[in-house]
Design an enzyme around this catalytic site. Structure first.
Site, short mmCIF file in Angstrom:
data_model
loop_
_atom_site.label_atom_id
_atom_site.label_comp_id
_atom_site.label_asym_id
_atom_site.label_seq_id
_atom_site.Cartn_x
_atom_site.Cartn_y
_atom_site.Cartn_z
N LEU A 144 0.81 -1.22 0.00
CA LEU A 144 0.00 0.00 0.00
C LEU A 144 0.85 1.27 0.00
O LEU A 144 1.71 1.47 0.87
CB LEU A 144 -0.91 0.00 1.24
CG LEU A 144 -1.90 1.14 1.35
CD1 LEU A 144 -2.90 1.11 0.20
CD2 LEU A 144 -2.61 1.09 2.70
N ASP A 145 0.60 2.11 -1.01
CA ASP A 145 1.25 3.43 -1.11
C ASP A 145 2.76 3.34 -1.19
O ASP A 145 3.47 4.29 -0.82
CB ASP A 145 0.83 4.32 0.07
CG ASP A 145 -0.67 4.54 0.10
OD1 ASP A 145 -1.22 4.69 1.20
OD2 ASP A 145 -1.28 4.53 -0.99
N GLU A 146 3.29 2.22 -1.67
CA GLU A 146 4.74 2.07 -1.79
C GLU A 146 5.18 1.82 -3.23
O GLU A 146 6.34 1.48 -3.47
CB GLU A 146 5.22 0.93 -0.87
CG GLU A 146 5.02 1.24 0.60
CD GLU A 146 5.83 0.33 1.52
OE1 GLU A 146 5.71 0.46 2.74
OE2 GLU A 146 6.59 -0.52 0.98
#
Ligand SMILES: Nc1nc2c(c(=O)[nH]1)N[C@@H](CN(C=O)c1ccc(C(=O)N[C@@H](CCC(=O)O)C(=O)O)cc1)CN2
Length: 288
Positions: free
Chosen positions: A230-232
């Protein structure tokens, strides 16, 4: 015969590779319009990695024949490559949950001809009257509700929709459901999310609340490729704005909307123009 073509490639760095690529094009009567290259000497275990973007007029050669001949050239150099037509609009599915400011901005930039996209579908996990507060005209809207018990079916429905519409790109324009690892892999390299913080700060849910409680003096937005983490995913574009002690959490949300809109639009433009190449967990962005 269509307009200019765009060749993007990456391979292990090797002396003369730039000359070999440009000579390949020259020998087939192509006229180079724009060329950029980058050699990543970041000390990867596999050695230096070479990246290149070339826009060119194919002039006399058929793009199909050029692609077939370049395929042999690419194999000989162990290249990852793509040949695209500059004048072909990018077929895009735009996904949204409850906040449509980024969606509406993309639709405006499409209608005015600023973005060379073809929005083939708008998808939301909420009904149209909840998700969309503005005119989206004739763009087909698909309500794909999701619960923990229906996630597999909902994700399959998105894959089917993307296949049926031959979508080139899925844009998560403040879509607030987490893709499963399998779904993220399925759309690897062709799904862009706008996260409403300057990553890696404030990942996850409610980043503006996190930022307000931390007392930050700068807020931002990040457009990145979606991965299972997530969000990486690899970052494509970011921007920031200053805020002050007098700004409430609601002020951060309000000021953040403008950052999100422009960051996502720029990331979509860069993708559409084949200017973004993935380099592990980072990107190479050949800006105009
Ligand atoms: N596999 C991925 N899926 C998604 C990503 C991603 O990077 N990888 N980005 C998100 C968008 N996003 C932030 O930009 C985000 C969305 C949702 C959440 C979250 O914690 N959601 C909760 C429910 C929150 C709610 O319903 O309001 C949850 O799903 O448990 C964090 C960040 C899109 N998908």
């Amino acid at each position: 015969m269509g307009g200019p073509l765009i060749l993007t490639l990456s391979c292990a760095d090797q002396p003369g590779i730039t000359a070999r690529v440009t000579s390949f094009l020259y020998e087939r009567g192509c006229n180079i319009i724009e060329a950029q290259q980058f050699n990543d000497r970041a000390g990867n275990e596999a050695g230096d990695r070479f990246f290149m973007r070339v826009a060119f007029d194919p002039d006399g050669i058929d793009s199909g024949r050029l692609g077939a001949e370049f395929s042999d050239f690419a194999k000989a150099h162990a290249m990852i490559w793509k040949l695209a037509r500059q004048d072909r609009p990018c077929r895009v599915i735009i996904m949204v949950s409850k906040f449509d400011h980024c969606l509406v901005d993309l639709v405006y930039r499409w209608r005015t001809g600023e973005l060379s996209i073809d929005p083939v579908a708008i998808v939301s996990n909420h009904p149209r009257e909840i998700a969309i507060r503005s005119d989206i005209g004739e763009i087909p809207f698909h309500y794909l509700p999701v619960t923990p018990g229906t996630k597999d079916e909902q994700e399959a429905a998105l894959r089917d929709l993307a296949e049926e519409n031959q979508a080139d790109l899925v844009v998560l324009a403040r879509y607030m459901q987490i893709f499963s690892d399998a779904q993220a892999r399925h759309f690897a390299g062709r799904c862009i999310n706008i996260h409403h913080s300057f990553l890696p700060g404030f990942k996850g849910a409610r980043p503006y609340t996190q930022a307000y409680e931390r007392g930050v003096k700068i807020i931002g937005a990040t457009a990145h490729f979606v991965t299972g983490d997530l969000d990486e995913g690899p970052i494509i574009h970011q921007d920031v704005e200053r805020i002050t002690h007098a700004d409430s959490a609601a002020d951060l949300v309000r000021k953040g909307r403008d950052i999100e809109r422009r960051v996502l639009a720029e990331a979509v433009r860069l993708f559409v123009e084949e200017r973004v190449l993935i380099n592990g967990n980072r990107t190479v962005v050949f800006r105009a």
